[in-house]
Motif scaffolding. Structure first.
Motif: not given
Ligand SMILES: [Zn+2]
Lengths: 90, 132
Positions: A56-84
């Motif tokens: 399962i790949n998860i994107y915060l806006n256009d960024e793969d969370i594996r290149f951010l902070r993985n499961e710890e990545t903070e998501i703010k109001d207004g963000d868009e998350v995609s489960i792929v």
């Protein structure tokens, strides 16, 4: 405002056919837990033991969370998350 | 009975892609509407293997966004079997998450490429007729 989550077609059976749902801000893992409360069963399709499943790949806006902070990545109001779910095989 | 409709020209493009990356597996997305393929996206197999494929997640994300914006569906996913016949492997079946898409497999072990299409739903494989 809330967080918009894009649901892939294979998981839309669990969201009553909705391709987009809303949930609360927080970390990726808390978002998955919140989604599971709204749509029971969706959590285990996305994660296992507090980790996002390998296929399962998860994107915060256009960024793969594996290149951010993985499961710890903070998501703010207004963000868009995609489960792929990945496309893979042998 | 459902069928997968795709032009000979697009099928030829798929075969060209599969031959180009031989002996590795090729993979790609077929975009369309109502089981009719309109467009082919060649994708990168990041495993660069002859026995497995994993679509580049970044490319996949971009293509899915483009399809959504153009009002197209992911009609099918294709990949090649450079060293095996045109039927889904065990790994293909267990990783077939997109159960509303067709899975097209191109086998390169025959004199001319053999192409077959399948639906894979909850571990159940069914062959689907390809109409050109
Ligand atoms: Zn395969």
């Amino acid at each position: 405002m809330a967080v918009k989550v894009r649901i892939p077609t294979p998981l839309q059976k669990l969201t009553n056919g909705q391709d987009e749902v809303e949930t609360e801000a927080g970390t990726v893992m808390s978002l998955i837990n919140n989604l599971d409360k709204q749509f029971p069963g969706i959590g285990e399709r996305i994660s296992e033991g507090g980790k996002v499943r390998r296929f399962i790949n998860i994107y915060l806006n256009d960024e793969d969370i594996r290149f951010l902070r993985n499961e710890e990545t903070e998501i703010k109001d207004g963000d868009e998350v995609s489960i792929v779910p990945a496309i893979a095989g042998g | 009975m459902t069928t997968l409709s795709i032009s000979r020209q697009l099928l030829a493009e798929i075969v060209t892609h599969c031959r180009e990356v031989y002996p590795c597996e090729a993979c790609g997305i077929l975009a369309g509407k109502n089981n009719v393929v309109q467009k082919i996206y060649r994708m990168t197999n990041i495993e660069k293997s002859g026995v497995s494929y994993f679509m580049d997640p970044k490319e996949q994300f971009a293509v899915m966004k483009e399809m959504r914006e153009e009002g197209l569906e992911m009609t099918a996913v294709y990949h090649s079997h450079p060293h095996a016949d045109a039927c889904p492997s065990q790994k293909d079946v267990s990783l077939a998450f997109y159960d509303d898409a067709y899975y097209l497999i191109v086998s390169l072990i025959h004199e001319s490429p053999l192409i077959k299409a399948f639906t894979i739903k909850e571990g159940m494989v069914k062959e689907v007729e390809i109409v050109t």
